[in-house]
Design an enzyme around this catalytic site. Structure first.
Site, PDB file in Angstrom:
ATOM      1  N   ASP A 349       0.740   9.391  -6.031  1.00  0.00           N
ATOM      2  CA  ASP A 349       1.157   8.250  -5.206  1.00  0.00           C
ATOM      3  C   ASP A 349       2.610   7.901  -5.481  1.00  0.00           C
ATOM      4  OD1 ASP A 349      -1.425   8.213  -4.328  1.00  0.00           O
ATOM      5  OD2 ASP A 349      -2.030   6.446  -5.428  1.00  0.00           O
ATOM      6  N   ASP A 490      -9.165  12.196  -2.854  1.00  0.00           N
ATOM      7  CA  ASP A 490      -9.893  11.859  -4.088  1.00  0.00           C
ATOM      8  C   ASP A 490     -11.369  12.221  -4.032  1.00  0.00           C
ATOM      9  OD1 ASP A 490      -7.773  10.677  -5.473  1.00  0.00           O
ATOM     10  OD2 ASP A 490      -8.056   8.755  -4.471  1.00  0.00           O
ATOM     11  N   THR A 705      -0.299   1.400  -0.200  1.00  0.00           N
ATOM     12  CA  THR A 705      -0.745   2.678   0.350  1.00  0.00           C
ATOM     13  C   THR A 705       0.442   3.591   0.592  1.00  0.00           C
ATOM     14  OG1 THR A 705      -1.559   3.726   2.377  1.00  0.00           O
ATOM     15  CG2 THR A 705      -0.965   1.428   2.568  1.00  0.00           C
TER      16      THR A 705
HETATM   17  C1  NOJ Z   1      -5.883   6.544  -2.411  1.00  0.00           C
HETATM   18  C2  NOJ Z   1      -5.264   7.101  -3.643  1.00  0.00           C
HETATM   19  O1  NOJ Z   1      -4.404   6.125  -4.235  1.00  0.00           O
HETATM   20  C3  NOJ Z   1      -4.456   8.354  -3.323  1.00  0.00           C
HETATM   21  O2  NOJ Z   1      -3.974   8.899  -4.511  1.00  0.00           O
HETATM   22  C4  NOJ Z   1      -5.283   9.355  -2.596  1.00  0.00           C
HETATM   23  O3  NOJ Z   1      -4.469  10.443  -2.246  1.00  0.00           O
HETATM   24  C5  NOJ Z   1      -5.916   8.744  -1.363  1.00  0.00           C
HETATM   25  N1  NOJ Z   1      -6.648   7.567  -1.745  1.00  0.00           N
HETATM   26  C6  NOJ Z   1      -6.851   9.724  -0.664  1.00  0.00           C
HETATM   27  O4  NOJ Z   1      -7.952  10.017  -1.435  1.00  0.00           O
END
Ligand code: NOJ
Length: 796
Positions: A349, A490, A705
């Site tokens: 992220d 995830d 996000t």
């Molecule tokens: C939210 C998570 O913070 C992120 O790391 C991930 O790529 C997405 N969900 C998708 O699973």
């Protein structure tokens, strides 16, 4: 249904209808002290860490949905009637009182007009000072004198999120309060010198330091006993729950305005006295506001767009960039959804956040990149979730242990093994470093030495090579990268199974690195990695194309995921978009894959991540089948990958399609549909319920996000096509044919480019001519001269 409006000139979103179905939040603070606040004054404040150092309390996921907060109560001394400046917590009937909330850049203002009093309360945290200021202004709009009791109120927290929400046999006896220097002084006794204060610009007539004394038994924040009575009781206490409550009686002549200030700060009552003096100076509060405005102005002016799309303009010039900055600043762990219970940096992220906005926040992005480089192991994988302070040699350790002191684990316990590796994590860092270098030209950064998480040091360049080698080694039976604990998704936990997305990402990262290695004069290296890229491309072609789209992966038992024969999880956005972005797909394959994305995944709220949703658990795939259909990674409109589709479409030259996808996700476009959307129309949300969920269209998890960064990056660099390179600024728009053109002011490496794109032939892509300061050029070079340059681009 709409609840508010975008005020472009004021750079604010105005919430005019108070009974919004969800908390609409904003962030205060740009440094150590920070808050997340709702449109009703609810929310919480922290100092440095929302996990370990919470200043005010928040009852997360509670009823009401956003309490407590930062409240100003007013009471008419003549009849005892009382209200709050924000609609909640008192909640006067909306046909009797008029309310407004304005969310702006690192400030939020509440307004109320009731009983001849116009009150405003503006919350903000100045630059360079660990204080939260409440700038309160009261105007008597009636023709009679008014005597008002004014109360400011906050509830203090036990600092650590767990101490604050469990194990009260200990926490209830850990804090104390007293009143001195016209301030409530709050102490967390388990820590050394751990104080906060609440003070005001006036000398209070009464105060409370004890929460239950201010609120009173069988009362709530809606009707505190002290406010009902018109006076606090002077409570102070060691142990139990502490608050800051300060009261002043004020008389206002008709037409008179009085300004008062409440200050919530880090430090003891002596520090409170200094803060009172600081902000008592004439103009000090306004100067602090102006400094904050200038801070944002500098960032926003780095790129200003004017396109035929009002929503795109509003988003790129303000909210989308602001949201991206907030993500770089606070990472992902402080909101009303992520309440600080897990902090640190999520590797992937943070890398993506840093990749997307180096133009507006180069130092912040480099700071995040450096932290991630420290979180890389010599094996070439990143620590999935880690605390940068683990690697900070200057970090001071307390001489004792308390539950609220951030622990610094020993080096051996922080490095996790392969079982916990997310296969995509570190690959994003390659993109982030390249984006930073292209934006800034800071090539010496490449040769800076930085430590590895498991010991030893190496240059940034060497870190990058280790990342690429790791992915080359971690391949499964078909030669595709292993999925390990997860890839970007995830909920796809393939372990030794193979992830199309990771191989495609590997290819993308390789191509970026090869270009960089060549620029850096490392030609042998470039050739070596070009060989690796060729192999990866060939394997992707051989294993992933399924005739109409690209499969998502292969399970450890050899079953392909996302084929034309599948009834569930048939089409997946990650593999089809990344096959295009990475260049693995041929043009025919790319067109077909993106047509499938449009056909199977498009909804009016954006693109679903996959469809149809999984309805049965399958442990070979991972967690995904245990998530309700249409929710999160299982068939929701997962916002973060939506911009990947915009990028892919622009690479194919389909500007109308890219804009169709862009518009579907754009929060601005749902300002009139809040009965469906629920969430803030000024923030991208993590996901929106997909077609397989009954609440299709409802948006969830605003602010924190990766969508923010990616939306900004994809829209500016691919739809508008303004892309910095190592030596030149590429201008290569891909827009709907009906657009006549657009203008952009873009600062790059010290110079300012006033870019005018004209589209006389109404094409979607293609540049016929570029003029720089009137002369025809092939591209826009790095002028690096601090001057303003005119760039005219004729599409055709
Ligand atoms: C939210 C998570 O913070 C992120 O790391 C991930 O790529 C997405 N969900 C998708 O699973």
């Amino acid at each position: 249904m709409r609840y508010g409006t975008f005020d472009t000139a004021a750079r604010e979103y105005r919430i005019e209808k108070m009974d919004v179905p969800a908390s609409w939040t904003n962030y205060l603070g740009t440094e150590d002290m920070a808050s997340v606040v709702s449109h009703h004054g609810g929310g919480y404040t922290w100092y440095k860490s929302p996990e370990y150092h919470r200043v005010t309390r928040f009852r997360a996921n509670g009823v009401p949905m956003d309490s407590p907060g930062h409240y100003v109560y007013l009471r008419d001394a003549s009849d005892g009637d009382f209200w709050s400046v924000s609609w909640q917590p008192v909640g006067r009937p909306l046909d009797q009182a008029e309310y407004l909330c304005r969310h702006g850049l690192s400030y939020t203002a509440y307004e109320c007009k009731y009983k001849g009093v116009h009150a405003t309360q503006t919350l903000f945290i100045p630059r360079g000072d660990a204080v939260q200021l409440w700038d309160v202004s009261l105007t008597n709009t009636s023709d009679a004198e008014k005597t008002l009791d004014v109360f400011g109120y906050i509830e203090f927290s036990f600092h650590h999120i767990q101490m604050d929400s469990q194990n009260f046999q200990m926490s209830l006896y850990a804090t104390g309060s007293r009143y001195r220097n016209h301030a409530v002084e709050y102490e967390l006794h388990y820590e050394e010198n751990s104080y906060q204060y609440f003070t005001a610009s006036f000398e209070p007539d009464s105060y409370d330091c004890v929460r239950d004394a201010f609120i009173g038994a069988y009362h709530t924040e809606r009707n505190p006993a002290a406010v009902e009575k018109g006076r606090c009781s002077g409570s102070e206490m060691l142990c139990y729950n502490q608050c800051g409550a300060l009261h002043k009686r004020i008389t206002l002549k008709p037409g008179e305005t009085r300004r008062v200030l409440f200050i919530l700060g880090q430090g003891n009552a002596d520090e409170a006295a200094r803060a009172r003096a600081r902000y008592a100076a004439p103009g000090a509060v306004d100067a602090a506001r102006a400094e904050l405005a200038a801070f944002w102005d500098k960032r926003l002016s780095k790129m200003v767009v004017n396109t035929p799309s009002a929503g795109m303009n509003e988003s790129l010039n303000l909210w989308n960039l602001y949201q991206s900055e907030i993500n770089v600043l606070f990472s992902r762990f402080a909101s009303f959804i992520e309440v600080g219970g897990r902090t640190g940096l999520g590797y992937r992220d943070t890398a993506q956040d840093a990749m997307c906005i180096p133009h507006s926040e180069p130092d912040g992005c480099r700071w995040r990149i450096e932290q991630l480089l420290q979180g890389l192991t010599t094996m070439g994988y990143g620590l999935h979730l880690f605390e940068p302070r683990w690697f900070d040699e200057n970090e001071q350790q307390q001489s004792f242990k308390s539950p609220t002191v951030v622990p610094k684990p020993d080096a051996n316990s922080i490095v996790h093994g392969l079982d916990h590796v997310c296969a995509d994590d570190a690959l994003w860092l390659i993109g982030a470093i390249c984006a930073y270098l292209k934006e800034t030209g800071d090539m010496p950064f490449l040769w800076r030495e930085i430590g590895y998480a498991n010991g030893g040091r190496g240059t940034v360049y060497e870190h990058m090579t280790k990342i690429l080698e790791f992915s080359a080694e971690q391949v499964g039976a078909h030669g595709i990268c292993k999925g390990l604990r997860a890839d970007w998704n995830d909920c796809l936990n393939l372990g030794g199974g193979e992830s199309a997305m990771v191989s495609l990402l590997h290819l993308w990262a390789l191509d970026q690195f090869i270009e960089l290695a060549e620029i850096a004069g490392m030609t042998d290296h470039a050739a070596y990695f070009a060989g690796m890229a060729q192999e990866v491309r060939a394997v992707c072609q051989r294993e992933l194309w399924d005739g109409k789209w690209f499969i998502r992966g292969i399970t450890r038992n050899g079953k392909k995921i996302g084929t034309q024969q599948d009834v569930e999880g048939r089409v997946h956005m990650e593999s089809s978009t990344w096959a295009v972005i990475s260049g693995a797909a041929t043009r025919e394959q790319a067109l077909a894959a993106m047509d499938s994305v449009d056909e199977y995944l498009y909804t009016p709220y954006g693109l679903m991540l996959n469809a149809p949703s999984f309805t049965k658990p399958d442990d070979d795939l991972g967690f995904i089948g245990r998530v309700y259909p249409g929710v999160k990674e299982n068939g929701a409109v997962f916002s973060h990958p939506n911009p990947w589709a915009w990028v892919a479409e622009t690479m194919l030259g389909r500007g109308a399609r890219a804009m169709k996808f862009y518009d579907a996700l754009l929060p601005y476009n749902q300002n009139d549909q809040i009965e469906v959307r629920y969430s803030e129309p000024y923030s991208y949300c993590q996901f929106i319920m997909g077609r397989d969920h009954p609440a299709h269209g409802r948006a969830n998890h605003p602010w924190m996000t990766g969508t923010a960064g990616w939306a900004y990056y994809a829209a500016t660099q691919y739809i508008l096509g303004i892309r910095p390179g190592y030596k030149a600024l590429t201008i290569d728009p891909c827009i709907p044919a009906e657009w006549d053109g657009f203008t952009v002011t873009r600062q790059w490496r010290g110079a300012t480019y006033e870019i005018k794109v004209e589209n006389p032939s109404h094409v979607e892509k293609g540049v016929a001519m570029i003029y720089l300061d009137g002369a025809a050029v092939e591209g826009v070079p790095d002028m690096a001269d601090g001057a303003v340059h005119q760039v005219r681009v004729i599409m055709g």
